[in-house]
Design an enzyme around this catalytic site. Structure first.
Site, PDB file in Angstrom:
ATOM      1  N   ASN A 130     -44.553  14.139  16.302  1.00 50.00           N
ATOM      2  CA  ASN A 130     -44.746  14.426  14.882  1.00 50.00           C
ATOM      3  C   ASN A 130     -44.010  15.711  14.542  1.00 50.00           C
ATOM      4  OD1 ASN A 130     -46.166  13.793  12.288  1.00 50.00           O
ATOM      5  ND2 ASN A 130     -46.753  15.919  12.596  1.00 50.00           N
TER       6      ASN A 130
ATOM      7  N   ARG B 110      -2.839   7.863 -11.076  1.00 47.85           N
ATOM      8  CA  ARG B 110      -3.918   8.089 -12.045  1.00 47.85           C
ATOM      9  C   ARG B 110      -5.153   8.745 -11.428  1.00 47.85           C
ATOM     10  NH1 ARG B 110      -3.645   2.195 -14.482  1.00 47.85           N
ATOM     11  NH2 ARG B 110      -1.829   1.985 -13.143  1.00 47.85           N
TER      12      ARG B 110
ATOM     13  N   ASN C  71      -7.467   2.124  -9.845  1.00 47.01           N
ATOM     14  CA  ASN C  71      -6.376   2.980 -10.298  1.00 47.01           C
ATOM     15  C   ASN C  71      -6.835   4.396 -10.631  1.00 47.01           C
ATOM     16  OD1 ASN C  71      -4.078   1.120 -10.265  1.00 47.01           O
ATOM     17  ND2 ASN C  71      -5.263   0.004 -11.792  1.00 47.01           N
TER      18      ASN C  71
ATOM     19  N   ASP D 137      -5.387  -2.025  -2.874  1.00 47.64           N
ATOM     20  CA  ASP D 137      -6.393  -1.237  -3.598  1.00 47.64           C
ATOM     21  C   ASP D 137      -7.431  -2.115  -4.297  1.00 47.64           C
ATOM     22  OD1 ASP D 137      -4.846  -2.357  -5.558  1.00 47.64           O
ATOM     23  OD2 ASP D 137      -4.250  -0.480  -6.503  1.00 47.64           O
TER      24      ASP D 137
ATOM     25  N   GLN E 120       8.332   1.817   2.980  1.00 44.60           N
ATOM     26  CA  GLN E 120       9.088   1.623   1.743  1.00 44.60           C
ATOM     27  C   GLN E 120       9.475   3.002   1.208  1.00 44.60           C
ATOM     28  OE1 GLN E 120       6.933   0.494  -1.735  1.00 44.60           O
ATOM     29  NE2 GLN E 120       8.718  -0.347  -2.782  1.00 44.60           N
TER      30      GLN E 120
ATOM     31  N   GLY F 139      -1.044  -6.381 -16.259  1.00 42.95           N
ATOM     32  CA  GLY F 139      -0.022  -7.318 -16.718  1.00 42.95           C
ATOM     33  C   GLY F 139      -0.669  -8.530 -17.389  1.00 42.95           C
TER      34      GLY F 139
ATOM     35  N   ALA G 213     -47.249  26.896  13.441  1.00 42.50           N
ATOM     36  CA  ALA G 213     -46.513  27.023  12.186  1.00 42.50           C
ATOM     37  C   ALA G 213     -45.600  28.234  12.256  1.00 42.50           C
ATOM     38  CB  ALA G 213     -47.494  27.170  11.027  1.00 42.50           C
TER      39      ALA G 213
ATOM     40  N   TYR H  42     -26.275  24.665  15.178  1.00 44.30           N
ATOM     41  CA  TYR H  42     -24.893  25.161  15.096  1.00 44.30           C
ATOM     42  C   TYR H  42     -24.890  26.669  15.286  1.00 44.30           C
ATOM     43  CZ  TYR H  42     -20.186  25.612  13.038  1.00 44.30           C
ATOM     44  OH  TYR H  42     -18.865  25.872  12.809  1.00 44.30           O
TER      45      TYR H  42
ATOM     46  N   ALA I 226       0.830  -1.211   0.000  1.00 45.72           N
ATOM     47  CA  ALA I 226       0.000   0.000   0.000  1.00 45.72           C
ATOM     48  C   ALA I 226       0.856   1.249   0.000  1.00 45.72           C
ATOM     49  CB  ALA I 226      -0.913  -0.008   1.233  1.00 45.72           C
TER      50      ALA I 226
HETATM   51  C1  UD1 Z   1       0.398  -4.470 -10.859  1.00 48.83           C
HETATM   52  C2  UD1 Z   1       1.055  -5.675 -11.517  1.00 48.83           C
HETATM   53  C3  UD1 Z   1       0.254  -6.066 -12.757  1.00 48.83           C
HETATM   54  C4  UD1 Z   1      -1.158  -6.379 -12.352  1.00 48.83           C
HETATM   55  C5  UD1 Z   1      -1.792  -5.202 -11.604  1.00 48.83           C
HETATM   56  C6  UD1 Z   1      -3.111  -5.600 -11.015  1.00 48.83           C
HETATM   57  C7  UD1 Z   1       3.438  -5.511 -11.046  1.00 48.83           C
HETATM   58  C8  UD1 Z   1       4.775  -5.203 -11.590  1.00 48.83           C
HETATM   59  N1  UD1 Z   1       2.417  -5.357 -11.879  1.00 48.83           N
HETATM   60  O1  UD1 Z   1       0.480  -3.394 -11.791  1.00 48.83           O
HETATM   61  O2  UD1 Z   1       0.852  -7.191 -13.395  1.00 48.83           O
HETATM   62  O3  UD1 Z   1      -1.928  -6.694 -13.511  1.00 48.83           O
HETATM   63  O4  UD1 Z   1      -0.943  -4.788 -10.522  1.00 48.83           O
HETATM   64  O5  UD1 Z   1      -3.731  -4.486 -10.405  1.00 48.83           O
HETATM   65  O6  UD1 Z   1       3.342  -5.909  -9.905  1.00 48.83           O
HETATM   66  N2  UD1 Z   1       3.055  -0.584  -4.510  1.00 48.83           N
HETATM   67  C9  UD1 Z   1       3.927  -0.449  -3.444  1.00 48.83           C
HETATM   68  N3  UD1 Z   1       5.194  -0.025  -3.666  1.00 48.83           N
HETATM   69  C10 UD1 Z   1       5.652   0.250  -4.902  1.00 48.83           C
HETATM   70  C11 UD1 Z   1       4.787   0.114  -6.002  1.00 48.83           C
HETATM   71  C12 UD1 Z   1       3.497  -0.313  -5.778  1.00 48.83           C
HETATM   72  O7  UD1 Z   1       3.544  -0.695  -2.305  1.00 48.83           O
HETATM   73  O8  UD1 Z   1       6.832   0.631  -4.997  1.00 48.83           O
HETATM   74  C13 UD1 Z   1       1.693  -1.028  -4.284  1.00 48.83           C
HETATM   75  C14 UD1 Z   1       0.670   0.019  -4.716  1.00 48.83           C
HETATM   76  O9  UD1 Z   1       0.317   0.850  -3.618  1.00 48.83           O
HETATM   77  C15 UD1 Z   1      -0.504  -0.838  -5.159  1.00 48.83           C
HETATM   78  C16 UD1 Z   1       0.142  -2.124  -5.617  1.00 48.83           C
HETATM   79  O10 UD1 Z   1       1.445  -2.155  -5.069  1.00 48.83           O
HETATM   80  O11 UD1 Z   1      -1.373  -1.131  -4.087  1.00 48.83           O
HETATM   81  C17 UD1 Z   1       0.211  -2.254  -7.130  1.00 48.83           C
HETATM   82  O12 UD1 Z   1       0.955  -1.185  -7.640  1.00 48.83           O
HETATM   83  P1  UD1 Z   1       0.544  -0.479  -8.988  1.00 48.83           P
HETATM   84  O13 UD1 Z   1       1.529   0.576  -9.283  1.00 48.83           O
HETATM   85  O14 UD1 Z   1      -0.886  -0.134  -8.966  1.00 48.83           O
HETATM   86  O15 UD1 Z   1       0.805  -1.687 -10.023  1.00 48.83           O
HETATM   87  P2  UD1 Z   1       0.117  -1.843 -11.415  1.00 48.83           P
HETATM   88  O16 UD1 Z   1       0.818  -1.003 -12.392  1.00 48.83           O
HETATM   89  O17 UD1 Z   1      -1.343  -1.688 -11.272  1.00 48.83           O
HETATM   90 MG    MG Z   2      -2.586  -0.922  -9.766  1.00 48.76          MG
END
Ligand code: UD1
Ligand code: MG
Length: 446
Positions: A358, A24, A242, A117, A87, A154, A404, A368, A18
C-alpha cells in the site's frame, strides 16, 4: 511471407508519398517532419503502415525528401522492408510518384499510391478502392469523398454523364469548380503499364509550378484508359493532416477508436471522451478505467485493475491484476504488483511495487539524481506512509512500513518487516512499536 489479400489477385505495389514539408504546421526547428508527428504514441506514418500491412503488397516504396535523414532513420527501424527513395527537390506529387515507380522498373500489376499523412485510414478503405479498381478493370481508380466544403482539397470534375473528367486543385479552380463538393482523397490505384507513360508526360503548368499526380489521370483518360472515381460512404477516415486542427481531429478519432476496441473486449471505461489510451496498450477485460486518465503506449493492465480518475500511466507501465492507481498518480517505467495500491497524489518512477503493498498519499520515488535514473523496490505487503520520500536506489523489504513524511535514504532502505520513521528515517525499536500500538504509517492513507 505469404498472406494478406494479394494471394489471389494481381501483384500489388504500394507507393507512399512522404517527402512534403507540412508547411501549414508552421514549423519550428524542433518540429519533426509531418509524417513523424506523434499520434497516440506512434507517428502518423506508422498508422498508415499498419493500415497497409494486411494487404500484403509485394513491393512498398516510401518517398522521402524534407528532413529525409530523420524519416529514413525511422523507416530503417520500423518499416525495414520498404524501399526508400529520395525526392530532391520536392517537385510535386506527380514527380514523387514518378521517382518511386522508377525504383520498380520491372513491376507489372496494380500500383496503390497513398500519401503518408492519413493516419485515420482503415484497411477496409483500401480494400474498397482495390476491389473497385479490379472489378471494373480500370486503368486508374481514384477514391473520392463528399463534404459540404472541401476547402483546399482538389475537386473532382465529372462530365455531363457523371463520368470522371479531371481533378482540379482548389487554387487552380474556377468559382464554379470550387463549389463542387466531391473531393480527391489522394488515394489511387493505377495499372503500372498505364501509369508509367502518364507520369513521363506530366507538366508543371499550374499555380504551384509542380508536377501533379492528379494530371496523370487526365492523361490516361486521354489515351483511352478507363478511369473510375469511386466515392467513399464515409470519407472522414481519409482526410489528410495539413494543420494542427487536422492533427487534433485525427487524434480524437483514433483515440475514440482505441477506447471502443477496449470496451468491446470487456474493459470498463467510464468516460471515453476524457480517456486517452495510446497505441499497443493491453488491458484485460474486467479492468476499470475512470475519467481523465492517460495511458501511454505499450502499458499492460491486468484483470480487475483500476486506473484513475486523473491518473497518468506513462509508456510501458505494468499493472498486475487487481492493482489500483488513483487520482493524481503518475506511474513511469514501473510495475505495480497484484492488488497493490497507490491511490492519491503520488509519483512512482522506475519502481517495482510488490503484491498487496500500500502506497499512501503523496509518496514520491526520488528516482533522478540529476544525471541518472535509479530503481526503487517496494516489497510485497509493504506499507508506505503518506508523504514518504524514497530516495533511489532504495529497497523496502517485504512487509516494511514507513512513517508519515519519512525520508528513506539509499544506504538505509527498510529492512523486511521493520518500521522506520523520521528524516532521514531510522528504524523504530521493537519496544516503541509495541507501545505505540498503531504504527505511524497507519496515519497515512489507504
Ligand atoms: C493533394 C492532392 C489533392 C487532394 C489532397 C488530399 C495533388 C496535386 N493534390 O493536395 O487533389 O485533395 O492531396 O489530401 O496531388 N508530397 C511528396 N512530394 C512532393 C509533394 C508532396 O512526397 O513533392 C507528399 C506530401 O508529403 C504529402 C502528399 O504528397 O504526404 C500530398 O502532398 P500535399 O502537398 O499535402 O498535397 P495537397 O496540397 O494536400
Ligand atoms: Mg495534403
Amino acid at each position: 511471407m505469404t498472406g494478406g489479400d494479394a494471394d489471389h489477385k494481381r501483384a500489388l505495389a504500394v507507393l507512399v508519398l512522404a517527402a512534403g514539408k507540412g508547411t501549414r504546421l508552421g514549423g519550428g526547428d524542433d518540429l519533426p517532419p509531418k509524417v513523424l508527428l506523434d499520434c497516440l504514441g506512434i507517428p502518423l506514418i506508422e498508422h498508415v503502415r499498419r493500415a497497409l500491412a494486411p494487404l500484403g503488397a509485394a513491393e512498398t516504396v516510401v518517398v522521402t525528401g524534407y528532413q529525409a535523414e530523420v524519416v529514413d532513420a525511422w523507416l530503417e527501424d520500423a518499416w525495414s522492408d520498404a524501399r526508400r527513395v529520395l525526392q530532391e527537390p520536392q517537385n510535386g506529387t506527380g514527380h514523387a510518384t514518378r521517382i518511386a515507380l522508377d525504383a520498380l522498373p520491372d513491376f507489372d500489376g496494380d500500383v496503390l499510391v497513398i500519401y503518408g499523412d492519413v493516419p485515420q485510414l482503415l484497411t477496409d478503405d483500401l480494400r474498397h478502392l482495390l476491389d473497385a479498381h479490379r472489378d471494373r478493370e480500370a486503368a486508374a481508380t481514384v477514391l473520392t469523398g463528399v463534404v459540404p466544403e472541401p476547402g483546399l482539397l482538389g475537386r473532382i470534375v465529372r462530365d455531363a454523364n457523371g463520368a470522371f473528367a479531371r481533378i482540379v486543385e482548389a487554387r487552380d479552380a474556377t468559382p464554379d469548380e470550387l463549389a463542387l463538393t466531391e473531393f480527391n482523397t489522394g488515394l489511387y490505384v493505377f495499372d503500372a503499364a498505364a501509369l508509367r507513360p502518364a507520369l513521363a508526360g506530366l507538366t508543371t503548368d499550374n499555380d504551384q509550378g509542380e508536377e501533379y499526380l492528379t494530371d496523370a489521370l487526365t492523361s490516361i483518360a486521354g489515351t483511352g484508359g478507363r478511369i473510375e472515381a469511386v466515392c467513399s460512404a464515409d470519407p472522414r477516415s481519409l482526410l489528410g493532416v495539413n494543420d494542427w486542427a487536422d492533427v487534433a481531429a485525427a487524434v480524437a478519432t483514433l483515440r475514440r477508436r482505441i477506447c471502443d476496441e477496449h470496451m468491446r473486449r470487456g474493459v470498463r471505461i467510464t468516460d471515453p471522451d476524457t480517456t486517452v489510451i495510446e497505441a499497443d496498450v493491453e488491458i484485460a477485460p474486467d479492468a476499470h478505467v475512470y475519467p481523465f486518465t492517460h495511458i501511454g503506449i505499450g502499458c499492460r493492465i491486468g484483470a480487475g485493475a483500476k486506473v484513475g480518475p486523473f491518473a497518468r500511466l506513462r509508456g510501458g507501465t505494468v499493472l498486475e491484476p487487481g492493482a489500483e492507481i488513483g487520482n493524481f498518480v503518475e506511474v513511469k517505467g514501473s510495475t505495480v504488483g497484484a492488488g497493490a495500491k497507490a491511490k492519491h497524489l503520488t509519483y512512482l518512477g522506475d519502481a517495482q511495487v510488490g503484491a498487496k503493498a500500500n502506497v499512501g498519499c503523496g509518496v514520491v520515488t526520488a528516482n533522478y539524481d540529476g544525471k541518472r535514473k535509479h530503481q526503487t523496490v517496494i516489497g510485497p505487503e509493504a506499507s508506505i506512509g503518506s508523504g514518504t520520500i524514497l530516495v533511489a536506489p532504495v529497497e523496502v523489504g517485504r512487509g516494511g512500513t514507513t512513517g508519515a513524511n519519512a525520508v528513506i535514504l539509499p544506504k538505509d532502505g527498510v529492512p523486511e518487516g521493520a518500521t522506520v520513521v523520521g528524516v532521514p528515517a531510522r528504524v523504530l525499536p521493537a519496544k516503541e512499536q509495541a507501545e505505540d500500538g498503531d504504527s505511524p504509517a497507519k496515519e497515512g492513507s489507504g
